[in-house]
Design a protein around this motif. Structure first.
Motif, PDB file in Angstrom:
ATOM      1  N   ASN A 134       0.827  -1.205   0.000  1.00  0.00           N
ATOM      2  CA  ASN A 134       0.000   0.000   0.000  1.00  0.00           C
ATOM      3  C   ASN A 134       0.863   1.257   0.000  1.00  0.00           C
ATOM      4  O   ASN A 134       1.960   1.275   0.559  1.00  0.00           O
ATOM      5  N   ASP A 135       0.354   2.301  -0.640  1.00  0.00           N
ATOM      6  CA  ASP A 135       0.999   3.615  -0.636  1.00  0.00           C
ATOM      7  C   ASP A 135       2.454   3.546  -1.095  1.00  0.00           C
ATOM      8  O   ASP A 135       3.352   4.121  -0.464  1.00  0.00           O
ATOM      9  N   ALA A 136       2.691   2.853  -2.186  1.00  0.00           N
ATOM     10  CA  ALA A 136       4.031   2.819  -2.778  1.00  0.00           C
ATOM     11  C   ALA A 136       4.240   4.080  -3.608  1.00  0.00           C
ATOM     12  O   ALA A 136       3.357   4.503  -4.360  1.00  0.00           O
ATOM     13  N   THR A 137       5.399   4.672  -3.469  1.00  0.00           N
ATOM     14  CA  THR A 137       5.733   5.898  -4.204  1.00  0.00           C
ATOM     15  C   THR A 137       6.620   5.559  -5.388  1.00  0.00           C
ATOM     16  O   THR A 137       7.687   4.959  -5.222  1.00  0.00           O
ATOM     17  N   MET A 138       6.176   5.936  -6.580  1.00  0.00           N
ATOM     18  CA  MET A 138       6.988   5.766  -7.784  1.00  0.00           C
ATOM     19  C   MET A 138       7.668   7.088  -8.102  1.00  0.00           C
ATOM     20  O   MET A 138       7.051   8.147  -8.064  1.00  0.00           O
ATOM     21  N   LEU A 139       8.956   7.012  -8.439  1.00  0.00           N
ATOM     22  CA  LEU A 139       9.768   8.207  -8.668  1.00  0.00           C
ATOM     23  C   LEU A 139      10.412   8.145 -10.038  1.00  0.00           C
ATOM     24  O   LEU A 139      11.084   7.164 -10.371  1.00  0.00           O
ATOM     25  N   SER A 140      10.191   9.191 -10.829  1.00  0.00           N
ATOM     26  CA  SER A 140      10.647   9.138 -12.219  1.00  0.00           C
ATOM     27  C   SER A 140      10.991  10.525 -12.751  1.00  0.00           C
ATOM     28  O   SER A 140      10.349  11.518 -12.409  1.00  0.00           O
ATOM     29  N   TYR A 141      12.016  10.545 -13.619  1.00  0.00           N
ATOM     30  CA  TYR A 141      12.350  11.737 -14.394  1.00  0.00           C
ATOM     31  C   TYR A 141      11.670  11.723 -15.759  1.00  0.00           C
ATOM     32  O   TYR A 141      11.894  12.615 -16.569  1.00  0.00           O
ATOM     33  N   GLY A 142      10.882  10.696 -16.045  1.00  0.00           N
ATOM     34  CA  GLY A 142      10.264  10.563 -17.362  1.00  0.00           C
ATOM     35  C   GLY A 142       9.430  11.776 -17.729  1.00  0.00           C
ATOM     36  O   GLY A 142       8.818  12.421 -16.879  1.00  0.00           O
ATOM     37  N   LYS A 143       9.388  12.060 -19.002  1.00  0.00           N
ATOM     38  CA  LYS A 143       8.652  13.236 -19.483  1.00  0.00           C
ATOM     39  C   LYS A 143       7.216  13.206 -18.983  1.00  0.00           C
ATOM     40  O   LYS A 143       6.550  12.172 -19.002  1.00  0.00           O
ATOM     41  N   ASN A 144       6.719  14.352 -18.537  1.00  0.00           N
ATOM     42  CA  ASN A 144       5.381  14.431 -17.971  1.00  0.00           C
ATOM     43  C   ASN A 144       4.467  15.335 -18.799  1.00  0.00           C
ATOM     44  O   ASN A 144       4.883  15.879 -19.830  1.00  0.00           O
ATOM     45  N   GLU A 145       3.218  15.491 -18.343  1.00  0.00           N
ATOM     46  CA  GLU A 145       2.251  16.265 -19.122  1.00  0.00           C
ATOM     47  C   GLU A 145       2.571  17.749 -19.192  1.00  0.00           C
ATOM     48  O   GLU A 145       2.026  18.482 -20.023  1.00  0.00           O
ATOM     49  N   ASP A 146       3.506  18.211 -18.341  1.00  0.00           N
ATOM     50  CA  ASP A 146       3.947  19.601 -18.389  1.00  0.00           C
ATOM     51  C   ASP A 146       5.169  19.782 -19.275  1.00  0.00           C
ATOM     52  O   ASP A 146       5.690  20.887 -19.407  1.00  0.00           O
ATOM     53  N   GLY A 147       5.657  18.675 -19.842  1.00  0.00           N
ATOM     54  CA  GLY A 147       6.789  18.747 -20.758  1.00  0.00           C
ATOM     55  C   GLY A 147       8.138  18.919 -20.086  1.00  0.00           C
ATOM     56  O   GLY A 147       9.113  19.291 -20.734  1.00  0.00           O
ATOM     57  N   THR A 148       8.233  18.638 -18.777  1.00  0.00           N
ATOM     58  CA  THR A 148       9.497  18.778 -18.063  1.00  0.00           C
ATOM     59  C   THR A 148      10.080  17.405 -17.753  1.00  0.00           C
ATOM     60  O   THR A 148       9.426  16.384 -17.928  1.00  0.00           O
ATOM     61  N   SER A 149      11.310  17.428 -17.262  1.00  0.00           N
ATOM     62  CA  SER A 149      11.961  16.206 -16.790  1.00  0.00           C
ATOM     63  C   SER A 149      12.338  16.363 -15.323  1.00  0.00           C
ATOM     64  O   SER A 149      13.360  15.859 -14.862  1.00  0.00           O
TER      65      SER A 149
END
Length: 248
Positions: A134-149
């Motif tokens: 439960n409540d696992a946090t995923m952490l990523s630099y992958g491109k997002n909907e705001d276009g940032t990394s």
């Protein structure tokens, strides 16, 4: 049914449209074990978790290309393209049974040693093997909907039962990852929309300060989904320890 690395190649043409959906910007000081993986020192292709000054754990799908020397590891910054430090990859150990879906795990050995500090630390792989996290946090630099990394976090429940997890998946090979006890389905909180793209590969999933999984693949890359798949690390703990010990 295409192996993941072939599907990824086809998806590269749509990169400008693909993005991680959902998530919140976070500071690297909160999660100093997160590393970014760059191709040719400039292209974001994945993420990883720092296990020691020499080793970063990721998914095999994040680093399927060769030669290994084309990759570098970025650490110490929430903005991946302005890292505090960048390390050349010496060698990548992909699980020998990885062919695109299952056994989606790899170890990256860096040249030299990663310098630790307030924004660079290691994390331990979980020693327990629950069916649900439960409540696992995923952490990523992958491109997002705001276009940032920028480093982002998203919360999921990790499940691995045949009744609730497997029906979320369409491809037989994806279901087999769960049947083999090698993966988790990622379930976002009720009422939220979240999704992943290929350069979220290798993103650590942590809970209670322990590393339970790394993001493997999504059947609907770049769109919202109810269940993607992460590699279950306790199932590969023996292989991970063997590689690290044999290549000190």
């Amino acid at each position: 049914m295409r192996p993941l690395f072939f599907a990824t190649l086809l998806c590269l043409a749509a990169f400008a449209k693909g993005q991680q959906i959902g998530g919140t910007d976070v500071s690297i000081a909160q999660y100093p074990f997160v590393a970014g993986i760059l191709l040719q020192r400039s292209t974001i292709i994945g993420n990883g978790a720092i296990l020691s000054p020499n080793w970063v754990l990721t998914s095999a799908s994040a680093v399927y290309s060769t030669p290994d020397s084309d990759y570098s590891i970025a650490t110490g910054s929430e903005e991946l393209l302005t890292p505090a430090a960048q390390y050349q990859v010496q060698r990548i150990f992909r699980h020998p049974e990885f062919v695109g879906w299952d056994y989606n795990v790899a170890l990256v050995k860096v040249s030299g040693k990663i310098a630790f500090g307030d924004t660079v630390q290691s994390i331990a792989i979980a020693t327990t093997d629950p069916e649900t996290v439960n409540d696992a946090t995923m952490l990523s630099y992958g491109k997002n909907e705001d276009g940032t990394s920028h480093l982002r976090s998203a919360t999921y429940t990790l499940i691995s039962d045949n009744d609730d997890c497997v029906p979320l998946l369409q491809e037989y090979q994806a279901k087999e990852v769960i049947w083999q006890h090698h993966g988790f389905c990622l379930i976002p909180p009720p009422g939220t929309q979240q999704g992943q793209w290929y350069n979220d590969a290798g993103a650590p999933l942590v809970a209670d300060g322990q590393l339970y999984a790394v993001f493997a693949f999504a059947e609907n890359e770049g769109g919202t989904n109810e269940g993607s798949v992460a590699t279950r690390l306790t199932s590969f703990a023996g292989w991970i320890q063997s590689i690290m010990f044999s290549n000190r």
